[in-house]
Scaffold this motif. Structure first.
Motif, PDB file in Angstrom:
ATOM      1  N   LEU A  35      76.609  15.460  -1.193  1.00  0.00           N
ATOM      2  CA  LEU A  35      77.864  16.155  -0.923  1.00  0.00           C
ATOM      3  C   LEU A  35      78.154  16.995  -2.160  1.00  0.00           C
ATOM      4  CD1 LEU A  35      80.011  13.310   0.699  1.00  0.00           C
ATOM      5  CD2 LEU A  35      78.349  14.855   1.767  1.00  0.00           C
ATOM      6  N   ARG A  43      84.677  16.731  -1.829  1.00  0.00           N
ATOM      7  CA  ARG A  43      83.462  15.900  -1.767  1.00  0.00           C
ATOM      8  C   ARG A  43      83.767  14.425  -2.047  1.00  0.00           C
ATOM      9  NH1 ARG A  43      82.003  15.328  -7.155  1.00  0.00           N
ATOM     10  NH2 ARG A  43      83.071  16.796  -8.507  1.00  0.00           N
ATOM     11  N   ASP A 158      79.487   8.212  -6.152  1.00  0.00           N
ATOM     12  CA  ASP A 158      80.189   9.391  -6.632  1.00  0.00           C
ATOM     13  C   ASP A 158      79.754   9.685  -8.066  1.00  0.00           C
ATOM     14  OD1 ASP A 158      81.879  11.514  -6.814  1.00  0.00           O
ATOM     15  OD2 ASP A 158      83.735  10.375  -6.556  1.00  0.00           O
ATOM     16  N   ALA A 188      77.793  12.245  -4.277  1.00  0.00           N
ATOM     17  CA  ALA A 188      78.664  13.405  -4.457  1.00  0.00           C
ATOM     18  C   ALA A 188      78.368  14.009  -5.820  1.00  0.00           C
ATOM     19  CB  ALA A 188      80.130  13.000  -4.365  1.00  0.00           C
ATOM     20  N   GLU A 209      77.629  21.284   1.510  1.00  0.00           N
ATOM     21  CA  GLU A 209      78.454  21.870   0.461  1.00  0.00           C
ATOM     22  C   GLU A 209      79.888  22.019   0.957  1.00  0.00           C
ATOM     23  OE1 GLU A 209      78.635  25.702  -2.582  1.00  0.00           O
ATOM     24  OE2 GLU A 209      77.190  25.676  -0.925  1.00  0.00           O
TER      25      GLU A 209
END
Length: 225
Positions: A35, A43, A158, A188, A209
């Protein structure tokens, strides 16, 4: 290749502000999904929506074709979803050793060898409290839960290489690529990691994106300019 986890027309609000504007995206299983987007792009919110820590205002989350929108984060974890959030993602008051054994199942006999093999830098830090580690060291420790959670079928991370040296970051993406060969891995990132297109020959690398809470591009990593 089949779809592992998906968002369908997902909207998420933080108070009066809408962070996701009807986002639809899918992450294959097995495979690696990125992401991509700048801060404020949505994201992180999309990742949290998949994990169940950011409730949807409208839309659905499906996992292996089953609607899990109303399952709590801990119920998704029990079903095999592992989530490593950005920032403080370790138990700072516990030692590195205690964190590792907790990730490995909580028992004193938990096998933490895979974590120390992946990140040998952690071995001399075992007696240290996790909260005293540097940012890169804490990130390595946080990521070991993806190696020790044997039941994980979906792994969400993340900013996986935040505060890491380039060498450690490259090794981390090698580990994630290996993990994505048999499970669904979603990360992400602010930018596409260097060398990621090289992994496309070994495993599916999908990129979504996000810009201002909406999907601006979806496709293979090799298609992204």
């Amino acid at each position: 290749m089949r779809t592992g986890i998906e968002l369908h027309q997902a909207r998420v609000h933080y108070g009066p502000l809408e962070a996701l504007h009807g986002v639809t995206l899918a992450a294959p299983s097995p495979g690696l999904t990125i992401l991509l987007g700048r801060n404020g792009s949505g994201r992180t919110t999309a990742l949290r929506a998949l994990a169940g820590t950011a409730p949807l205002t409208t839309g659905t989350v499906t996992w292996d074709g089953t609607d899990v929108t109303h399952l709590s984060a801990h119920e998704r974890a029990r079903r095999g979803l592992a989530f490593v959030p950005e920032g403080q993602a370790v138990f700072g008051h516990l030692t590195v050793d205690e964190n590792l054994h907790l990730y490995g199942g909580g028992g004193p006999k938990a096998d933490i060898t895979p974590a120390l093999k992946a990140y040998p830098e952690l071995r001399p830090l075992l007696p240290r409290r996790a909260g005293t580690l540097s940012g890169g060291e804490q990130r390595m420790l946080a990521l070991t839960r993806t190696l020790l959670a044997a039941h994980a079928r979906v792994t969400l991370i993340d900013e996986p290489v935040q505060a890491m040296s380039p060498t450690t970051a490259a090794r981390t993406y090698e580990l994630l690529t290996s993990l994505s060969a048999h499970t669904c891995v979603v990360t992400a990132e602010q930018r596409l990691p260097p060398g990621l297109r090289e992994h496309a020959s070994r495993t599916a690398v999908v990129v979504h994106e996000l810009r201002r809470g909406a999907v601006a591009f979806s496709g293979e990593a090799s298609e992204l300019s």
